[in-house]
Design a protein around this motif. Structure first.
Motif, PDB file in Angstrom:
ATOM      1  N   LEU A 179       0.840  -1.198   0.000  1.00 21.59           N
ATOM      2  CA  LEU A 179       0.000   0.000   0.000  1.00 21.59           C
ATOM      3  C   LEU A 179       0.877   1.251   0.000  1.00 21.59           C
ATOM      4  N   PRO A 189       2.502   6.393  -1.450  1.00 24.13           N
ATOM      5  CA  PRO A 189       1.504   5.434  -1.919  1.00 24.13           C
ATOM      6  C   PRO A 189       2.043   4.617  -3.092  1.00 24.13           C
ATOM      7  N   LEU A 193      -2.520   1.916  -5.019  1.00 27.70           N
ATOM      8  CA  LEU A 193      -3.249   2.787  -4.094  1.00 27.70           C
ATOM      9  C   LEU A 193      -3.473   4.164  -4.716  1.00 27.70           C
ATOM     10  N   PRO A 204      -5.757   9.041   0.048  1.00 26.04           N
ATOM     11  CA  PRO A 204      -5.586   8.006   1.077  1.00 26.04           C
ATOM     12  C   PRO A 204      -5.058   8.617   2.361  1.00 26.04           C
ATOM     13  N   LEU A 324      -9.346  -2.542  -3.998  1.00 21.24           N
ATOM     14  CA  LEU A 324      -9.482  -1.296  -3.250  1.00 21.24           C
ATOM     15  C   LEU A 324     -10.786  -0.584  -3.587  1.00 21.24           C
TER      16      LEU A 324
END
Length: 702
Positions: A179, A189, A193, A204, A324
């Motif tokens: 991640l 990231p 991600l 995120p 995700l």
């Protein structure tokens, strides 16, 4: 319990680390085989533009190095973005540019001659990066692998650069995906991600406790990673050939790009043989080549006969993006929770091995393992990944270890007792003794039983024709065969008296149908002896005949003998009567004679012939005797005729109607030995006058 905990601890420990990932591999395969894929490929948030074998062979790319494809990649990138793609990520790194080549070419270099070659590609990158819709890949390491400087500038440096690094387990299988990765002390990231965040329109949130994407707290068993939830087969990620899209872009089919790429996360990467990885879907792969509808080029025929266990790296990133955005990353159990589950299954296995026979314990454990596997498969369809290999392996080891311990230690005394008393007590009496943990004692109980007594006809004559060794071989084979039949019908062989067999039904095992069991055993003994006469080499061609008597009544059963040595046996008048009935066969030309009490208890499942009323030696009371002719369903019409003629003749005999009795017996005497013998008896009574007739026959010899 110690064995169970030790087995669970072993398989949850780091020593078994290489085997832990097999749970995910097996669950991915089981779910795919049981339920197929949960989602239609057309609904996949991520799609792949594949630089595949078709692209390498299509003009103008055939024979051209990938470095020279940048202009056409820029053309396709522009068309995809114009078609409404949310974001495009590159799972490939162009570390250099042809414009940087210093190879001499004439009076200058190749780089100078090709200056501006990457202009269209760089413009496409810059246009996409300006809207946050293009992310180039890099690979963290020593040294790092970075895109060419011009490309980094076009995408505004680190603003649109993300790492492509993957995470492999100790067995070199990809089951998890980063991640975040660390760069200069900061969490960066990963490509997957970043693409998912841009597609979702949220940033995120990265903390020391984990990563959150919008309202989705991403589950993580290994810090900084997510557990991949691969779909099975080869059609879960829509795939487009780069060659077809390039031709489509030249054709100007904007509707196709809008139809196929609007709202999608697009990954561009190679799918050849150079970037392939083993993943947790390695048992659930299928032949590759499934494609979405084509735009410009004719569809290529794809073979369905070959499936690799590996997949191209670009599909790992695409799967992570899908997990995700769909909030479907697999949730693995923690190590302590895995230990608890493994301990429970190991404890069950140990208990089974302690209480049951090894075969029964193994069978029940196999059923439990199947049920647990089915439960794990169902839960994995809801993204919950129960441990599979650790509990099952712990259960098998606990079963084996407990069985070995039981054999070597706890059952040692039990086996010694069983062996010591096997020749003196009934097997079930031994089992009852061991269950009660008490040694056998003298004494018994009165029970209703059926006594079985058999003997070989003319054994002395047979003995004269054989050597002692031959006679022993014949006797042992005969007694072994008869014993097997008796025990198959739940009878207990009390003793052997020479060639005679004394058995009891209804003790020590309770058997409400002991008379039926004895009758079935008698018929099967008769059939087994006929088979031995045909096939046994030990019989030396001698036709052996037997006589059987069965009688039901109350008897004292239990352990009889001295204080130091005793035997489980049966004592009563019922035994003596059974012996007399066995001997009575020779006076009636029969094989099996039963008393009236046995006939009453056994019922109409058998064809019985009332033979006579007799008075045996040692008893004043007369008793009716019956021949066990056959099972009722096995009689033929001619058998019924013989039995009816005999029954009519017997009725006339008892009424003193000797001429009529003689006629009935004579009508079937030629084919029925009992009728022939009774006909001779009637003739003797006629010749001897009224004083010679007695409806009750006295048998004073055996």
């Amino acid at each position: 319990m110690a064995i169970a905990l030790a087995c669970a601890g072993l398989f949850v420990s780091p020593a078994f680390e290489r085997g832990r990932g097999l749970s995910l591999d097996a669950l991915t395969w089981l779910r795919f085989e049981a339920f197929g894929n949960q989602h239609d490929a057309a609904t996949s948030p991520a799609v792949v533009i594949a630089i595949d074998e078709e692209s390498y062979q299509a003009p103008p790319f055939k024979g051209a190095p990938l470095l020279t494809w940048t202009g056409e990649i820029g053309r396709v990138l522009t068309s995809v973005l114009d078609g409404g793609a949310k974001v495009v990520g590159f799972d490939m790194v162009f570390q250099t540019s042809i414009e940087q080549s210093e190879i001499p070419l004439g009076d200058t270099t190749l780089g100078d001659k090709t200056r501006g070659f990457d202009r269209d590609f760089l413009r496409a990158l810059a246009a996409g990066a300006a809207g946050g819709k293009v992310v180039l890949g890099e690979i963290f390491g020593e040294p790092p692998i970075l895109p060419a400087p011009g490309q980094r500038i076009a995408v505004r440096q680190q603003q649109n650069l993300r790492p492509l690094n993957t995470y492999t387990d100790s067995d070199d299988v990809v089951r998890r995906h980063p991640l975040t990765l660390s760069a200069d002390g900061k969490a960066v990231p990963s490509m997957a991600l970043e693409l998912a965040a841009r597609a979702a329109g949220v940033a995120p949130v990265i903390t020391a406790d984990g990563v959150t994407l919008g309202d989705y707290r991403i589950p993580s068993s290994v810090p900084g990673t997510m557990t991949l939830n691969f779909a099975g087969g080869a059609q879960d990620i829509p795939t487009y050939s780069f060659a077809d899209l390039r031709a489509c872009a030249i054709k100007g089919d904007k509707d196709y790009f809008r139809r196929e790429f609007a709202g999608k996360v697009v990954l561009i990467g190679t799918v050849g043989i150079e970037d392939r990885r083993l993943t947790s879907k390695r048992f659930a792969t299928r032949a590759e080549g499934a494609r979405r509808p084509r735009c410009a080029l004719e569809a290529r025929k794809v073979t369905e006969s070959f499936a690799r266990s590996t997949i191209a790296g670009v599909y790992i990133h695409a799967t992570a993006v899908n997990n995700l955005l769909r909030q479907e990353a697999a949730r693995e159990m923690s190590r302590p929770a895995t230990f608890v589950i493994a301990s429970v299954l190991a404890l069950l296995a140990a208990l089974l091995a302690r209480l049951l026979r090894p075969a029964s314990a193994a069978a029940i454990l196999a059923v439990l393992a199947l049920l647990y596997t089915a439960l794990a498969t169902l839960l994995f369809d809801q993204t919950e990944a129960l441990p599979l290999t650790e509990p099952l392996a712990a259960g098998v080891l606990a079963l084996a270890a407990t069985t070995g311990y039981r054999f070597m230690v706890t059952d040692k005394d039990r086996r010694l007792l069983q062996k010591s008393f096997a020749y003196y007590l009934a097997p079930r009496e031994i089992d009852r003794m061991l269950a009660s943990r008490r040694l056998p004692q003298l004494g018994g109980e009165t029970r209703e039983v059926t006594v079985f007594f058999s003997d070989i006809e003319g054994f002395s004559r047979i003995a004269e024709q054989m050597t002692p060794e031959q006679l022993m071989a014949l006797t042992n084979e005969y007694l072994s065969a008869m014993t097997d039949v008796i025990e198959r019908h739940d009878g207990y062989v009390d003793k052997y008296i020479g060639d005679s067999v004394v058995a009891v039904f209804g003790a020590p095992l309770d058997d409400p149908d002991h008379a039926k069991s004895a009758a079935h055993a008698a018929l099967d003994c008769k059939a087994r002896l006929a088979e031995l006469n045909r096939t046994s080499t030990a019989f030396q061609g001698i036709k052996v005949a037997q006589r059987i008597g069965i009688n039901s009544g109350a008897a004292l059963v239990g352990n009889f003998g001295s204080q130091r040595r005793f035997n489980y046996s049966v004592m009563s008048d019922a035994v003596n009567v059974a012996s007399r009935l066995e001997g009575a066969n020779k006076f009636y030309g029969t094989t099996i004679i039963a008393s009236e009490s046995t006939v009453t208890l056994a019922g109409n499942d058998f064809a019985w012939r009332e033979l006579d009323t007799i008075r045996v030696k040692g008893r004043e009371q007369s008793l009716k005797i019956y021949e066990l002719y056959e099972e009722a369903v096995a009689t033929e019409p001619e058998d019924d005729a013989v039995l009816d003629a005999y029954a009519t003749g017997l009725a006339h005999w008892r009424a003193g109607e000797l001429p009529q009795a003689a006629a009935c017996f004579a009508s079937v005497a030629a084919s029925d030995p009992p009728s022939a013998l009774f006909a001779a008896r009637v003739a003797a009574a006629v010749q001897g006058g009224p004083t010679a007739w007695d409806p009750v026959r006295s048998l004073q010899e055996k």
